[in-house]
Design a protein around this motif. Structure first.
Motif: not given
Length: 434
Positions: A321-325, A330-336, A353-363
């Protein structure tokens, strides 16, 4: 300056401001993709937040070195750009230092600008050294590779060049130097050009003038593509920030309504829905459109400073986890999503595609301890935790994808009325142990 120069300047100004306005319109469109949330309550507290945090930089100085340097750059950005108004008037009407009629006050202003320009130059060089020579750990996390790393340096180079051009412009202005007033810094730079003719000095001064205003317009339009968008968005972001105590989570309205219906003895559980064609609302968030507009504003406001990640206990213990990431993703997905809408004439076409899994993992999501350290540390009141919680809600309520330990706890609550695996009749046995 002849009329051709005035016309060229007007065209440059219109193109620069026009392109910026177009990107601002796109930015607002993207933020409005989020769900509505009411942040109009308690305006006095919100104005105070904005004044103290965005304008007063109160959270920046919690780390004194970076805070002090940032205040210098911030003050320089705000105050020196007052001089841009004079440049615009001079450029449009062919005047030269149009505000010089202010006399001694003008000299005081220009002198202050020069001192600030030098201080900004020094501060930016120190920032560059902290990032590239000392290599502070928070600037070298895995998410700070590629564009984020380059972006952090590009903006520093921008500021170095703009401040240098301002000082060179003043140093080569023959009439300004001849007055010996207001040139508190540029008088020490002027000797470097002592062997140049008056005509050559005029050419250098005009070149620096044009490059300076062109650089400012380029910088203005670069903001949309940069983490330095926070220069503009820090003010609305702090105003619309959550005023509830940290740790107080909001209740999902959809869940609250379901509970109220279940507890209402007058409701027929077998009654047909009022609108059978209505699409049921999603619990939690799996993509940016499921987040609220303040969370999307948070994503665009992120400064990528890394204070959140450096204070995150999960990250400190080696978790992914990195809160900055979280905010950057979120910003990168919103731009997409925004580019998808632009490419399809204002309509979003499913891209699988979605923010969950494609960008942010459950881990990453389940590594969070919900301690609010990231929220407390953010200098502009961003809340990565709110996005994490909403995505966890989706995993639990939509996909039943909670970790085994959490599922066991919820099963125990359902069956035993407590998180522990004990029968309700045995819950008081502890009193007999001694």
């Amino acid at each position: 300056m002849n009329y051709i120069d005035n016309i060229l300047f007007a065209i440059l100004l219109c193109v620069g401001i026009g392109y910026f306005a177009m990107n601002v319109k796109k930015l607002i469109r993207n933020i409005k993709l989020g769900k509505d949330v009411n942040r109009k309550d308690n305006p006095s507290a919100r104005w105070k937040n904005m004044a103290m945090i965005a304008l007063g930089q109160s959270k920046m100085v919690k780390r004194p070195i970076a805070g002090f340097l940032h205040i210098i750059v911030y003050a320089g950005f705000i105050i020196i750009n007052i001089e841009v108004l004079e440049i615009i008037i001079d450029g449009l009407f062919g005047t030269h230092r149009v505000f010089s009629f202010l006399g001694g006050f003008y000299d005081f202003l220009i002198g202050s600008f020069e001192v600030l320009a030098l201080l900004v130059l020094v501060a930016v060089i120190i920032f560059w050294a902290r990032r590239n020579a000392i290599k502070l750990k928070r600037f070298w996390n895995s998410e700070m590779k590629g564009w984020p790393k380059s972006d952090g340096n590009i903006i520093l180079y921008f500021e170095m060049v703009l401040m240098t051009l301002f000082l060179v412009m003043n140093a080569t202005d023959v009439h300004f130097q001849a007055n010996h007033s207001g040139n508190v810094i540029s008088q020490f730079i002027a000797p470097l050009f002592s062997n140049f003719s008056v005509e050559s000095l005029h050419v250098i001064e005009r070149t620096a003038w044009w490059l300076h205003i062109t650089g400012i317009l380029v910088f203005l339009n670069y903001l949309y593509f940069s983490k330095h968008l926070h220069i503009l968005l820090a003010f609305p972001n702090t105003y619309f920030a959550d005023l509830n105590p940290k740790g107080e989570l909001d209740n999902l309205e959809s869940v609250t309504n379901e509970v109220k219906l279940m507890m209402d003895p007058n409701v027929d559980p077998f009654a047909a829905p009022a609108n059978p064609d209505a699409v049921p609302g999603k619990f939690g968030a799996s993509d940016v459109q499921d987040l609220n507009w303040v969370q999307l504003l948070n994503a665009y406001t992120c400064t990528e400073c890394g204070r959140c990640t450096s204070s995150c206990p999960a990250n400190q213990t080696g978790k992914k986890l990195s809160p900055r990431k979280i905010m950057m993703d979120t910003r990168d997905r919103l731009e997409e999503v925004g580019k998808n809408i632009d490419a399809n004439k204002g309509i979003f076409v499913d891209d699988n595609k979605s923010l969950l899994n494609d960008y942010i993992t459950t881990e990453e999501l389940w590594a969070c301890t919900s301690c609010n350290a990231c929220v407390e540390e953010c200098p502009v009141n961003i809340s990565p935790l709110s996005i994490i919680i909403d995505m966890r809600r989706y995993l639990v309520m939509e996909q039943s994808a909670a970790p085994m330990s959490l599922n066991a706890m919820m099963s125990n609550i359902e069956n035993n009325g407590a998180p522990w695996q004990y029968n309700q009749q045995d819950r008081l046995n502890w009193k007999d142990e001694n």
